[in-house]
Design a protein around this motif. Structure first.
Motif, PDB file in Angstrom:
ATOM      1  N   THR A   1       0.834  -1.215   0.000  1.00 50.29           N
ATOM      2  CA  THR A   1       0.000   0.000   0.000  1.00 50.29           C
ATOM      3  C   THR A   1       0.867   1.262   0.000  1.00 50.29           C
ATOM      4  OG1 THR A   1      -0.225   0.172   2.423  1.00 50.29           O
ATOM      5  CG2 THR A   1      -1.883  -1.149   1.265  1.00 50.29           C
TER       6      THR A   1
ATOM      7  N   VAL B   1     -10.413   2.317   2.249  1.00 45.97           N
ATOM      8  CA  VAL B   1      -9.327   2.859   1.419  1.00 45.97           C
ATOM      9  C   VAL B   1      -8.148   3.219   2.317  1.00 45.97           C
ATOM     10  CG1 VAL B   1     -10.745   3.669  -0.514  1.00 45.97           C
ATOM     11  CG2 VAL B   1     -10.253   5.247   1.371  1.00 45.97           C
ATOM     12  N   LYS B   2      -6.968   2.958   1.804  1.00 43.71           N
ATOM     13  CA  LYS B   2      -5.759   3.073   2.628  1.00 43.71           C
ATOM     14  C   LYS B   2      -5.083   4.441   2.500  1.00 43.71           C
ATOM     15  CE  LYS B   2      -6.380  -1.446   3.165  1.00 43.71           C
ATOM     16  NZ  LYS B   2      -7.485  -1.857   4.038  1.00 43.71           N
TER      17      LYS B   2
ATOM     18  N   CYS C   1      -8.759  -0.265  -4.167  1.00 45.99           N
ATOM     19  CA  CYS C   1      -8.214  -0.663  -2.864  1.00 45.99           C
ATOM     20  C   CYS C   1      -8.753  -2.012  -2.384  1.00 45.99           C
ATOM     21  CB  CYS C   1      -8.541   0.423  -1.837  1.00 45.99           C
ATOM     22  SG  CYS C   1      -7.139   0.878  -0.804  1.00 45.99           S
TER      23      CYS C   1
END
Ligand code: URA
Length: 219
Positions: A14, A86-87, A104
Motif C-alpha cells: 500500500t 481505502v488506505k 483498494c
C-alpha cells in the motif's frame, strides 16, 4: 508465510501503491494495524488528516472515542485489527469514489482472508456498503448480518457521535452489546466450519433502503 508476514507485505504494497489517484496526495498510506490473530476486524472508511500524517488508523478525535468504545466492548487495540476500506486519505476527507474503493479492494480482501475473523465490524456507511447493499445505518446499526460465512455488524462511525451528540449513547450501547455478539459469532462459525459451510451466505433479509440525503462528514 505467517499472517503477520502477509499483513506486513500488504502494508508495504500500500505504501507504494499507485492504483488510484489518492496516491498523489497521500503523505502516508494507512494499511491498518493490530493483532494478526484476532477474531474481530474493524473497518473504517479512510484515513483523515492525522492518520495521513502518522500512517496509523484512527489516531484523531474519532480514534479517541473508538478506544472508549472498544473498552465498552471489553476489547483493546492490541487484541483487534483496525483498517479502512481505502488506505489513502481522500482529499478534504470526502467520501472515497467508486473507482478508489475498487482499486483498494484487493488489499482489504487479502487482509480479511489473512486474518480470517469471526466478526467484521464496519464503522460508518461506506464501510458497511462493502458488505451490505442498500443498508440504512440508522435502522440496522448494531445488528448482525452474515456475509460469506462471517458475522458482519454495521456500527455508526465513531465520528458520527462526535458530530451528533445524541448518537453517543446509541453508539455506546451498540458496542456494549458487541461482546455478546462476538461469542455468538464464534460458536456459529465453529458450527459452519465443522459443517464445511464457510463461504456461503446466510439467507439474507430485506434491508431497509438508504434514502438518507444527509451525509455526515465522518472525520
Ligand atoms: N476515520 C476513518 O474512517 N478511518 C480512520 O482511520 C480515521 C478516521
Amino acid at each position: 508465510m505467517t499472517p503477520e508476514e502477509i499483513l506486513n507485505e500488504i502494508a508495504e504494497q500500500t505504501k507504494v501503491c499507485t492504483r488510484c489517484k489518492l496516491h498523489h496526495s497521500r503523505k502516508n498510506a494507512v494499511p491498518g494495524v493490530g493483532n494478526a490473530y484476532t477474531k474481530v476486524l474493524f473497518i473504517g472508511e479512510g484515513p483523515g488528516f492525522h492518520e495521513n500524517e502518522q500512517g496509523l488508523p484512527f489516531v484523531g478525535a474519532a480514534g479517541t472515542f473508538l478506544d472508549e468504545l472498544l473498552e465498552d466492548a471489553g476489547l483493546n487495540r492490541d487484541e483487534v485489527f483496525i483498517t479502512n476500506v481505502v488506505k489513502c486519505r481522500p482529499p478534504g476527507n470526502r467520501d472515497p469514489e467508486p473507482e478508489e474503493l475498487e482499486a483498494c479492494k484487493p488489499y482489504l480482501e487479502r487482509q480479511i482472508a489473512t486474518i480470517d475473523p469471526d466478526v467484521i465490524v464496519t464503522l460508518g456507511r461506506v464501510s458497511m456498503g462493502h458488505f451490505i447493499n442498500n443498508g440504512k445505518i440508522s435502522l440496522i446499526h448494531g445488528r448482525e448480518f452474515w456475509s460469506t460465512g462471517r458475522m458482519v455488524i454495521p456500527m455508526y462511525h465513531p465520528a458520527a457521535a462526535l458530530h451528533q451528540p445524541s448518537l453517543r449513547s446509541v453508539v455506546k450501547e451498540d458496542f456494549i452489546k458487541l461482546s455478546g455478539l462476538l461469542k455468538k459469532a464464534r460458536s456459529a462459525r465453529q458450527r459452519l466450519v465443522s459443517q464445511n459451510e464457510v463461504g456461503q451466505e446466510t439467507p439474507g433479509e430485506d434491508l431497509p433502503q438508504d434514502n438518507d440525503a444527509e451525509q455526515l462528514s465522518l472525520f
